[in-house]
Design an enzyme around this catalytic site. Sequence first.
Site, short mmCIF file in Angstrom:
data_model
loop_
_atom_site.label_atom_id
_atom_site.label_comp_id
_atom_site.label_asym_id
_atom_site.label_seq_id
_atom_site.Cartn_x
_atom_site.Cartn_y
_atom_site.Cartn_z
N ALA A 281 -47.40 -76.76 -34.55
CA ALA A 281 -47.88 -75.71 -33.66
C ALA A 281 -46.69 -75.12 -32.92
O ALA A 281 -45.59 -75.69 -32.92
CB ALA A 281 -48.91 -76.26 -32.68
N MET A 282 -46.91 -73.99 -32.26
CA MET A 282 -45.86 -73.33 -31.49
C MET A 282 -46.45 -72.74 -30.23
O MET A 282 -47.45 -72.02 -30.26
CB MET A 282 -45.18 -72.23 -32.33
CG MET A 282 -44.14 -71.43 -31.58
SD MET A 282 -42.81 -72.48 -30.94
CE MET A 282 -42.26 -71.49 -29.55
N GLU A 283 -45.77 -73.00 -29.09
CA GLU A 283 -46.32 -72.77 -27.75
C GLU A 283 -46.12 -71.37 -27.20
O GLU A 283 -46.10 -71.19 -25.98
CB GLU A 283 -45.68 -73.76 -26.77
CG GLU A 283 -44.18 -73.53 -26.51
CD GLU A 283 -43.25 -74.33 -27.41
OE1 GLU A 283 -42.08 -74.50 -27.06
OE2 GLU A 283 -43.72 -74.78 -28.47
N HIS A 316 -50.36 -80.84 -25.99
CA HIS A 316 -48.90 -80.67 -26.02
C HIS A 316 -48.52 -79.21 -25.83
O HIS A 316 -47.69 -78.87 -24.98
CB HIS A 316 -48.37 -81.20 -27.36
CG HIS A 316 -46.88 -81.08 -27.53
ND1 HIS A 316 -46.03 -82.15 -27.37
CD2 HIS A 316 -46.08 -80.02 -27.86
CE1 HIS A 316 -44.78 -81.75 -27.57
NE2 HIS A 316 -44.80 -80.47 -27.89
N GLU A 317 -49.11 -78.34 -26.65
CA GLU A 317 -48.74 -76.92 -26.58
C GLU A 317 -49.18 -76.29 -25.26
O GLU A 317 -48.50 -75.39 -24.74
CB GLU A 317 -49.34 -76.16 -27.76
CG GLU A 317 -49.00 -76.73 -29.13
CD GLU A 317 -47.51 -76.91 -29.36
OE1 GLU A 317 -46.71 -76.13 -28.82
OE2 GLU A 317 -47.14 -77.85 -30.09
N HIS A 320 -46.68 -76.98 -22.60
CA HIS A 320 -45.50 -76.12 -22.72
C HIS A 320 -45.64 -74.81 -21.93
O HIS A 320 -44.63 -74.16 -21.63
CB HIS A 320 -45.27 -75.75 -24.18
CG HIS A 320 -44.40 -76.71 -24.93
ND1 HIS A 320 -43.18 -77.13 -24.46
CD2 HIS A 320 -44.56 -77.30 -26.14
CE1 HIS A 320 -42.64 -77.95 -25.34
NE2 HIS A 320 -43.45 -78.09 -26.37
N GLU A 339 -39.56 -80.58 -24.88
CA GLU A 339 -40.33 -81.37 -25.82
C GLU A 339 -40.67 -82.77 -25.31
O GLU A 339 -41.76 -83.28 -25.55
CB GLU A 339 -39.59 -81.47 -27.16
CG GLU A 339 -39.35 -80.11 -27.82
CD GLU A 339 -40.62 -79.32 -28.08
OE1 GLU A 339 -41.72 -79.90 -28.00
OE2 GLU A 339 -40.52 -78.12 -28.36
#
Length: 875
Positions: A281-283, A316-317, A320, A339
């Site tokens: 995934a990407m935040e 998690h994302e 961020h 991270e």
Amino acid sequence: MASSGDSVVGSTRQPFDRLPTSVIPSLYDITIKSDLNSFLFTGSERVTVKIIEAVDRIVLNVDDVAIERAVYIADGSETNGRVVIDTEAEIAIIFFQQNIHPGSGILTLWFNGKIRDDMKGFYRCKYTNSETGEEKFSACTQFASTYARKAFPCWDEPAIKAHFRLTIIVPKDMVALSNTNIVSENPFKDDPSLKVVQFAETPRMSTYLLAYLFGEYDYLETKTNTGVSIKVFTPIGKKEQGMFSLRMAERSLEFYEQYFNVPYPLEKLDHIGVSDFLYAAMENWGLILYRESRFLFDPENSSNITKIDIATVVAHETAHQWFGNLVTMEWWTHLWLNEGFASFMQYLATDRIHPEFDIWSEFVSRLSMEAFRLDSLHNTHSIEIPVGHPSEVESIFDAISYNKGAAIIRMCHSWIGDEAFRQGMYSYLTKFAYKNAVTEDLWRELEEISKKPVQKMMSTWTKQRGHPIVFVSARNDGNKRILTLSQERFTFDGLLDDEEKQMLWEIPISVVTPDDPGSPRVSTLMETKSMEIELDDLNSHDWVKINSNALGFYRVCYASDMVELIKPAIVEKRIGPVDRLQIISDLFAASMAGKTSTVDFLKTLSSYKQEEDYVTWAAIDTDFGKLSSLISYTKFQSKFAEFGLKLYAHIFGKLGFDSSSDDKHTDNLLRTIVLGRLVSLGDDNVIKEAKKRFVDHLNGKVMSPDLRENVYRAIAKFGSDEDFDKLFELYDKESLVEEKLRLARAAAAASQPARVQRLLDFSLSNKVRSQDFCGLILSTLCSEESANLAWEFYCKNVDEIRRRYGTHQTSAKMIEGLIRIFASEGKKNEIERFFSTNNFPGLESYILRGLESIKNNITWLSNQAELVGTFLMSI
């Protein structure tokens, strides 16, 4: 100490320099027009810049994007620029005939490029329309770490923050998304099949957090208790599979707002699963992108471990949005600030939202253990590591930045207490909001609140590589028990060079005794190479346990008499499951390093035959798997399998194949581990039952998602050729990504060379998405013969692999994972020769880690294999 495989390291790259600070952007106004037929895009941008000092050039990043024209406008006059591209440095230098004077101006650029196919920059995603069956394309972005420059010219460094106004021209019937809300959406005057979508201006942020995409999607929507819009976008027809992620997204955001006491600053936070995505995934701020398999949950067909993975990755994302987006690391050296903290916070949030997951136990068995493995090599790196050339950035997206970073934050959180931690986070996030920070900034805020020497203590964990092992012995003096502790750097080969011998950590030491196993009797800080701890009213027959709940990131090696004293407490479960986990895991690590015998480890395992806790078994199974891999290079494989079948017999007898209404959530996870190991060991009853259930499954009888992969693995390994064919037929028919991956990974467990080769060839076919290739290759490493086939396959296809992944972490993980399993000098030399002529700039450390692991395997076989064999033959 010289590292093995020095010959593979080398670089001919020019020295790296960060961008000049004489010109700073403050606002990008970007327009992008895309064509999904030609896979090309055109764009323009007006960048408001501040000229700090007179210059005759402007330098910014660009990679594989052509700049057609450059104009600088200030004080009503235009100046044309001459563009020179340095492809190796990934920069564009725009020269002007006369100096540009200090002040504000507008740099206007016209550019064009390809909509890529490598999941970097601005790229295309292939999918099948669920209603028409037609193969189609969408497009999205992945700009972290240094890929924004592959989509538009920019100052692509995290410290160079700016605002963004984005306009994209896309097919009119597609959903268009970016970081912020849409402010206008109108037909494109030159082509009625297109529309012009304009988005609101973003907060001040780094280029790697910008995102945009368009495609066909369904969505679900809710709002948080503070009014933030949460939408979950899914492929058409799969909206219901987004429900779990939607709930987790909503509750995560609410938790963080309350915990940090810092409001989420945007009006919305979208989450979307895309078909092709290189990361989990990407935040991106306001628009989080996920790989579908880490985002979609089907209650009828998704496993419990998938549910946990989705919950933690969403948490998690979302974390961020504060750590990384609101406050950003100043440079990639401080990546762990993003991270490590997000990895720690995902567990804190998930525990509050889903306490039934027992997620902190999962933290120790998954995150900490993988961090220990990598951090036990000489060729590891410190948490804070100098990073230069863009190709080096990917090399630190690893278990050190993520897992070790999270583990030492957990240690710090425990040391200073939750309230001080929360207040320190509030101070840090508010002081550096919309700015950049370095590690010392965080320590300063935590130290100010907690009144503890946080910076001095924590710097010993972030600025030097590795972690300590604490040796513990005990003696009695009257009614006092005196513990003697000493520390040194832990390495798998047990050898230290002069630098490593001098390493010193400030270690939070906690001591647990029988009178209260759940609460430390002593908590102190070990600041020297050795120390003594006195315990009153403890006799020589009482056990002592160091590092309660494994909150400290260090190994413990007890004197043999202390191990014997604690065994009854393990059998009777008078100490908690995480402490039981740590004891056996530390003993195994010490045996691998030659600090004790592997036979002692195997003897201690007998104390765990009645073990019934998932987290403890997760650690046992990991260590058992490593030992099984080493034993496969000896003549004692069958005896070791017998030992394993006896070890796992009790827990399988308790769990069986099927879950019951009395099962805890973690019982299903444990059943998966136990069945997986028994399939690998060839347990006759398990294989027979798996074959029966596979037939039932083919005939339409519903099989639990938690059972499927192990049943499929049994078929791949022990079934007929016809049954093996059925796995691929099921794969072709399946639409759920999770189930496809289960089938493919299971097929990789085959032991017959022809089947392994079929899976390897299949992995590069157009039926397997590029993002899943690495995982399938590594799934074949079930035996020496299979590993050799996988290595030969890699060597044969290295050019295609390089084309797909370059120096991305996917390539790095594949390299290290492939080579670390081997255990012979001949293979080590072969691998060294291969990488001496096949360079992967920036990933040299991964090659060295793999080669070091081979060397460690060889050493273990030389020193301990015969001793282990003698023990196995005697029982």
